[in-house]
Structure formats: structure tokens, C-alpha cells
Design an enzyme around this catalytic site. Structure first.
Site, PDB file in Angstrom:
ATOM      1  N   LYS A  54       0.882  -1.200  -0.068  1.00 60.80           N
ATOM      2  CA  LYS A  54      -0.110   0.099  -0.044  1.00 60.80           C
ATOM      3  C   LYS A  54       1.101   1.153   0.058  1.00 60.80           C
ATOM      4  CE  LYS A  54      -2.096   2.894   1.629  1.00 60.80           C
ATOM      5  NZ  LYS A  54      -2.048   4.493   1.273  1.00 60.80           N
ATOM      6  N   GLU A  72       8.945   1.555  11.384  1.00 63.44           N
ATOM      7  CA  GLU A  72      10.074   2.429  10.907  1.00 63.44           C
ATOM      8  C   GLU A  72       9.592   3.762  11.089  1.00 63.44           C
ATOM      9  OE1 GLU A  72      12.090   1.160   7.160  1.00 63.44           O
ATOM     10  OE2 GLU A  72      12.990  -0.743   8.336  1.00 63.44           O
ATOM     11  N   CYS A  95      13.889  10.999   6.790  1.00 57.45           N
ATOM     12  CA  CYS A  95      13.658  10.407   8.266  1.00 57.45           C
ATOM     13  C   CYS A  95      15.184  10.331   9.001  1.00 57.45           C
ATOM     14  CB  CYS A  95      13.212   9.082   8.206  1.00 57.45           C
ATOM     15  SG  CYS A  95      14.166   7.636   7.406  1.00 57.45           S
ATOM     16  N   GLU A 121       9.652  16.435  14.800  1.00 60.82           N
ATOM     17  CA  GLU A 121       9.943  16.089  13.367  1.00 60.82           C
ATOM     18  C   GLU A 121       9.108  17.204  12.691  1.00 60.82           C
ATOM     19  OE1 GLU A 121       8.746  12.689  11.421  1.00 60.82           O
ATOM     20  OE2 GLU A 121      10.704  12.259  10.639  1.00 60.82           O
TER      21      GLU A 121
HETATM   22  P1  NAD Z   1       2.047   8.607   7.135  1.00 59.01           P
HETATM   23  O1  NAD Z   1       2.347   7.976   8.589  1.00 59.01           O
HETATM   24  O2  NAD Z   1       0.949   9.764   7.307  1.00 59.01           O
HETATM   25  O3  NAD Z   1       1.736   7.677   6.216  1.00 59.01           O
HETATM   26  C1  NAD Z   1       2.546   6.586   5.748  1.00 59.01           C
HETATM   27  C2  NAD Z   1       1.734   5.620   5.176  1.00 59.01           C
HETATM   28  O4  NAD Z   1       0.548   5.157   5.970  1.00 59.01           O
HETATM   29  C3  NAD Z   1       1.006   5.787   3.775  1.00 59.01           C
HETATM   30  O5  NAD Z   1       0.889   4.855   2.714  1.00 59.01           O
HETATM   31  C4  NAD Z   1      -0.454   6.189   4.346  1.00 59.01           C
HETATM   32  O6  NAD Z   1      -1.530   5.971   3.341  1.00 59.01           O
HETATM   33  C5  NAD Z   1      -0.470   5.175   5.453  1.00 59.01           C
HETATM   34  N1  NAD Z   1      -1.742   5.227   6.278  1.00 59.01           N
HETATM   35  C6  NAD Z   1      -2.195   6.313   6.898  1.00 59.01           C
HETATM   36  N2  NAD Z   1      -3.220   6.134   7.936  1.00 59.01           N
HETATM   37  C7  NAD Z   1      -3.150   4.785   7.769  1.00 59.01           C
HETATM   38  C8  NAD Z   1      -3.935   3.794   8.611  1.00 59.01           C
HETATM   39  N3  NAD Z   1      -4.704   4.068   9.460  1.00 59.01           N
HETATM   40  N4  NAD Z   1      -3.847   2.274   8.556  1.00 59.01           N
HETATM   41  C9  NAD Z   1      -2.758   1.794   7.688  1.00 59.01           C
HETATM   42  N5  NAD Z   1      -2.035   2.815   7.013  1.00 59.01           N
HETATM   43  C10 NAD Z   1      -2.151   4.388   6.935  1.00 59.01           C
HETATM   44  O7  NAD Z   1       3.440   9.125   6.996  1.00 59.01           O
HETATM   45  P2  NAD Z   1       4.116  10.049   5.822  1.00 59.01           P
HETATM   46  O8  NAD Z   1       3.684  11.426   5.993  1.00 59.01           O
HETATM   47  O9  NAD Z   1       3.604   9.369   4.516  1.00 59.01           O
HETATM   48  O10 NAD Z   1       5.597   9.933   5.933  1.00 59.01           O
HETATM   49  C11 NAD Z   1       6.537  10.603   6.529  1.00 59.01           C
HETATM   50  C12 NAD Z   1       6.963   9.828   7.805  1.00 59.01           C
HETATM   51  O11 NAD Z   1       7.669   8.766   7.595  1.00 59.01           O
HETATM   52  C13 NAD Z   1       7.802  10.791   8.669  1.00 59.01           C
HETATM   53  O12 NAD Z   1       7.608  10.756  10.230  1.00 59.01           O
HETATM   54  C14 NAD Z   1       9.296  10.138   8.459  1.00 59.01           C
HETATM   55  O13 NAD Z   1      10.427  10.365   9.408  1.00 59.01           O
HETATM   56  C15 NAD Z   1       8.778   8.655   8.375  1.00 59.01           C
HETATM   57  N6  NAD Z   1       9.621   7.919   7.562  1.00 59.01           N
HETATM   58  C16 NAD Z   1      10.562   7.039   8.465  1.00 59.01           C
HETATM   59  C17 NAD Z   1      11.586   6.232   7.594  1.00 59.01           C
HETATM   60  C18 NAD Z   1      12.551   5.340   8.509  1.00 59.01           C
HETATM   61  O14 NAD Z   1      12.909   4.535   7.764  1.00 59.01           O
HETATM   62  N7  NAD Z   1      12.506   5.124   9.844  1.00 59.01           N
HETATM   63  C19 NAD Z   1      11.802   6.595   6.114  1.00 59.01           C
HETATM   64  C20 NAD Z   1      10.875   7.316   5.510  1.00 59.01           C
HETATM   65  C21 NAD Z   1       9.900   8.175   6.282  1.00 59.01           C
END
Ligand code: NAD
Length: 487
Positions: A181, A256, A289, A384
Site C-alpha cells: 500500500k 520504521e 527520516c 519532527e
Molecule cells: P504517514 O504515517 O502519514 O503515512 C505513511 C503510510 O501510512 C501511507 O501509505 C498512508 O496512506 C498510510 N496510512 C495512513 N493512515 C493509515 C492507517 N490508519 N492504517 C494503515 N495505513 C495508514 O507518514 P508520511 O507522512 O507518509 O511519511 C512521513 C513519515 O515517515 C515521517 O515521520 C518520516 O520520518 C517517516 N519515515 C521513516 C523512515 C524510516 O525508515 N524510519 C523512512 C521514511 C520516512
């Protein structure tokens, strides 16, 4: 060309889900918008619980045959997927840049080759995955990694295909089937991956891609009793919702999450190197991240460090991410831009000083920003931002540096600039971080454990750790006695 196909720079992309080896449309679509100019790229199938259930059913049906496929054959197909990615690096790069606004030259030269490498690495690692047998009172212990079953992989928008394949490749190598997804702001390259995997001979149902808003389709995936693993990269609030949803079936999770990582600059550091490391933190418009967003600089060199940083950051070119000379592109979405500016304006209102930046620019761009005069307990130091916003604080002693470095709820990474190897060892031992870089940044090897501590994540992936997560580990104990003589 079907009504469900859109083209981006001449590349045809199917906007539907990929379920059980077939394209499946939803009744509704959602708009996919390019951050480069705010234009609508097209409408993407807006998944519901129905498509989520269909994708899990397809993954469940395909699982027994894929799990029984030999390691050598699984590895062969993963290499064929890598070949397909390599053939389409140009196409994948322009599509990803259009979708998420990251630099085209980075996609071409670094990111997409790395996508191919994700498949090659886990294919090769699978072939050498073993644990030496050991004996207990004459009995043999044999450890095996059994495929666990359908795996839901949920990924963010900041490095869409790179982060998706960092999960897809080990999950497939492990013998699991996958429901991917991708983030709703960047749905395109996942659809191309489905094409590439099918062309490479991956059997129907082994990889499924469902599109849609996480809030609408996520729960149906993460609470499904037939799902055996969930690997998620994204934000802390979403991780908490997923953990709650997965709790119903005790589905194992790998999380992550975000970070607020420090860059510690000691007075004994090579200051030019430290400044280079610092300026790198604006990569991907700060949407990384692992970014070291909190500079902690020893008092005696803070002024000189800041002077050189401002000079170097001033040389960065911001603009269209397709330009060869561009260093910083747009931020992903108007909502994200608003969030970034909110952090900065609240920090300034609380007494922070913007040494550079501190404001929006035309379009979806944010000026690279460095804030000083920030308190350790202030929002901009603790939370963040996920944009090109960095803070600078000073410290007087090594103990103070460590204390400030560890004083957030995160623990993803830390970067040190020091000329003293003993100091590096001493400080590293005290840091709470999944990865520590000393006098370097973003050097990543797929065989290393990757993940975060505290609110930066749960679990580690990479090398054997990925297989440990995606598999059910089994220990088989065999007695030397009891065999019938088969002559
Ligand atoms: P997000 O949590 O808003 O979304 C991530 C994913 O989760 C998307 O595909 C979204 O559609 C899905 N999602 C949203 N609500 C959901 C639910 N209720 N159930 C299941 N899936 C759901 O995050 P984002 O804004 O897309 O990404 C940015 C974040 O990701 C930042 O906090 C960043 O630090 C983190 N990040 C971490 C790493 C790592 O490896 N640690 C790498 C890249 C990004």
C-alpha cells in the site's frame, strides 16, 4: 490505451490496483498532484475495504505455491525484477520526480539503481541464509526460516519506490506474498513495479498493490486475520493506529518511524567536513527520516561553523527538481508546506532567530532554514518538521552534548563530527540511535541492521534481520536414535 492509463513524460501508468495478477478498478478515484507545479497528474483508484480484502485473499491463495518455490527460483525471479528496474531507470526516475518532487538526478544515479540493488541483495542473501547446526547431548539442532504468509507493507511518500522495495524484496525472498500500500501522495511507481514484477515472471497474487487513502483502506489491511506480517514506514501517529489494529490478531509488526536526529560537532572536528555534513541535511528538501536536523555544536567553534554553514548553504540552488543543477526541490504537498511553516513561525514567535530562511517561497518551495536561540524543550527541537528546517544549539562539555542529543522521544540516527577516535567511541556508546555515523552521513549497507529506538521504531530490518522478521523461525531437534535401517 485504457481509460485507466495516464502518461507521465511519455510513460504509461495504470491507475488501478494490481490484485491477483489483474488490474482492478475502484468505483471512485482520488487525485494525484505533482508538487513541482501543483498540476493534477490523474485520478487513481481509491481503494476500499473490499479491494483490501480481495488483495489479502489473492495473497493468501498464492502463498502455498510461492512458499514452496525453491530458494534458487525465488532468487532468479528477484534478479529478473532487478533487470526490469534497471531497464526502466529513466522512466521510473521521471515518474517518481513528477510524483514526489525529489531530484531527477538523484533518482537516476542513486535511488533507482538502489531499487534494483534491493532485489539483487535480498536474492543473494537468501541463497546464503543459514545458521550452523549445533548439538545438544548428541542431538542435532537445525534452524530454518519458514515463509510466514501474506505480508502487508505500508510505505510513505518521501522515497516511494526505494522504501517500498526495501520491504518488498526481502518479503518476497522470504517466500511471503505481499500486499503493498503506497502513500496516496505518491502512488505511481508502485504501479510500475507491478508491471515489472509481472514481466519478470512473478506468479499472479504474489505481489499485490492496493492504492488509496490510509485512513480508508489501512485498517482493513492491518486488522485482517489472514495477514501474517505488517511492515510500516511512516509517522508515529499512524504507527500507533496500526499497532492497535494489528493487536486483534497479534500480527507481528516492524515499524520504521520518524526522527529528530542530532549532528554533534566537536571543536576537534574537521570543520569543513562538519559543514559539508550539515548542508547535506537539506537533501530531498529535508524530507528524510534520517536527517540530522539538530546541530549541536561546541561553543568554541559555533560562530565559525555557522559562518561557513551560511556561506555553503547560500550556494544551494532551489527550483525545478528536473533541472540538472538543482539541489533542493519542492515540498510534497500544500498541507506539508503549511505544517513546516507553522513550526517555523511558532518557533520565531517563541524567540528563535532564523539565521537563513524562515519563510515560504513561490509555489511549493520552502527556503532552507536554520534556527538558533531555540530551547531544548521547544516544539521545533522536540518534534519532527520533515522539511528544510534545521536548528543549532551549542554545548560546553561532552556530557552536555550527549544529554542534549538523547533528549527527545526519538532515536533513529546520530551523526558525529570529531577528530578524536576515543571521543567518538565514548560518545557513540552513550547515544540512543539505531545508526551512528562518524565523520560521514547516509552511508547505508543493506546487510546492516536498520531501524530506530524509542518512538523511531520497533524492530530492525536489513540482511538476516529482514528474514528474521518476515519468516517464522523454526528449530528442529533430531535424535541420533530411532531411525529405521533403510539399508
Ligand atoms: P504517514 O504515517 O502519514 O503515512 C505513511 C503510510 O501510512 C501511507 O501509505 C498512508 O496512506 C498510510 N496510512 C495512513 N493512515 C493509515 C492507517 N490508519 N492504517 C494503515 N495505513 C495508514 O507518514 P508520511 O507522512 O507518509 O511519511 C512521513 C513519515 O515517515 C515521517 O515521520 C518520516 O520520518 C517517516 N519515515 C521513516 C523512515 C524510516 O525508515 N524510519 C523512512 C521514511 C520516512
Amino acid at each position: 490505451m485504457s481509460e485507466h492509463t495516464i502518461t507521465v513524460a511519455g510513460v504509461a501508468i495504470d491507475t488501478r490496483h494490481w490484485i491477483g495478477g489483474e488490474r482492478v478498478a475502484s468505483a471512485q478515484t482520488f487525485p494525484d498532484v505533482s508538487p513541482i507545479d501543483g498540476s493534477t497528474i490523474g485520478g487513481i483508484s481509491r481503494g476500499t475495504a473490499m479491494e483490501a480484502a480481495a488483495a489479502v485473499a489473492a495473497a493468501k491463495a498464492a502463498f502455498p505455491a510461492w512458499a514452496a518455490t525453491s530458494r534458487a527460483e525465488r532468487a532468479r525471479i528477484l534478479h529478473a525484477i532487478a533487470d526490469g528496474v534497471e531497464k526502466r531507470i529513466e522512466e521510473l526516475s521521471i515518474v517518481e520526480t513528477t510524483d514526489n518532487g525529489a531530484l531527477l538526478r538523484s533518482h537516476r544515479r542513486g535511488v533507482m539503481p538502489r531499487v534494483a540493488h534491493n532485489f539483487r541483495f535480498f536474492a543473494d542473501w537468501l541463497l546464503k541464509l543459514e545458521h550452523e547446526d549445533f548439538e545438544t547431548r548428541g542431538h542435532t539442532n537445525h534452524v530454518s526460516w519458514d515463509p510466514a504468509g501474506p505480508s502487508v507493507l505500508i510505505t510513505p511518500w518521501n522515497a516511494p519506490l526505494m522504501l517500498a522495495t526495501w520491504k518488498v524484496a526481502p518479503a518476497l525472498a522470504a517466500g511471503n506474498t505481499v500486499i503493498l500500500k503506497p502513500a496516496e501522495w505518491t502512488p505511481l511507481t508502485a504501479s510500475l513495479l507491478a508491471d515489472i514484477a509481472a514481466e519478470a515472471g512473478l506468479p499472479a497474487g504474489v505481489l499485490n498493490v492496493v492504492q488509496g487513502y490510509g485512513s480508508e483502506i489501512g485498517d482493513a489491511l492491518t486488522s485482517h486475520p489472514d495477514v501474517r506480517r505488517i511492515s510500516f514506514t511512516g509517522s508515529v501517529p499512524t504507527a500507533k493506529r496500526i499497532a492497535e489494529s494489528a493487536a486483534a490478531n497479534l500480527t507481528p509488526l516492524s515499524l520504521e518511524l520518524g526522527g529528530k536526529s542530532p549532528l554533534l560537532v566537536f571543536a576537534d572536528a574537521d570543520l569543513d567536513l562538519a559543514v559539508d555534513l550539515a548542508v547535506e541535511q537539506y537533501d530531498n528538501a529535508g524530507q528524510v527520516c534520517l536527517a540530522a536536523t539538530r546541530f549541536l555544536v561546541e561553543e568554541s567553534v559555533a560562530e565559525e561553523f555557522t559562518r561557513r554553514f551560511v556561506e555553503k548553504a547560500g550556494q544551494l540552488t532551489q527550483g525545478d527538481p528536473r533541472g540538472e543543477a538543482t539541489d533542493i526541490g519542492p515540498n510534497i504537498h500544500p498541507l506539508q508546506l503549511e505544517k513546516i511553516d507553522g513550526f517555523v513561525q511558532r518557533a520565531v514567535a517563541a524567540g528563535a532567530r532564523a539565521v537563513i530562511g524562515g519563510h515560504r517561497k513561490d509555489g511549493q518551495y520552502y527556503a532552507p532554514t536554520l534556527l538558533t536561540d531555540v530551547a531544548q524543550d521547544s516544539e521545533v527541537v522536540q518534534e519532527e518538521v520533515f522539511g528544510p528546517v534545521l536548528t543549532l544549539q551549542t554545548f560546553a562539555t561532552e556530557d552536555e552534548a550527549v544529554r542534549l542529543a538523547n533528549d527527545t522521544r526519538f532515536g533513529l540516527a546520530a551523526t558525529l563530527a570529531t577528530g578524536d577516535p576515543e571521543r567518538a567511541e565514548r560518545v557513540t556508546a552513550q547515544l540512543v540511535a539505531g545508526t551512528v555515523w562518524t565523520n560521514c552521513f547516509f552511508v547505508r549497507d543493506l546487510q546492516a541492521p536498520f531501524g530506530g529506538s524509542r518512538h523511531s521504531g520497533v524492530g530492525r530490518e536489513g540482511g538476516t534481520w529482514s528474514f528474521d522478521f518476515y519468516c517464522d523461525l523454526k528449530n528442529t531437534v533430531t535424535s541420533p536414535n530411532g531411525w529405521k535401517n533403510h539399508g
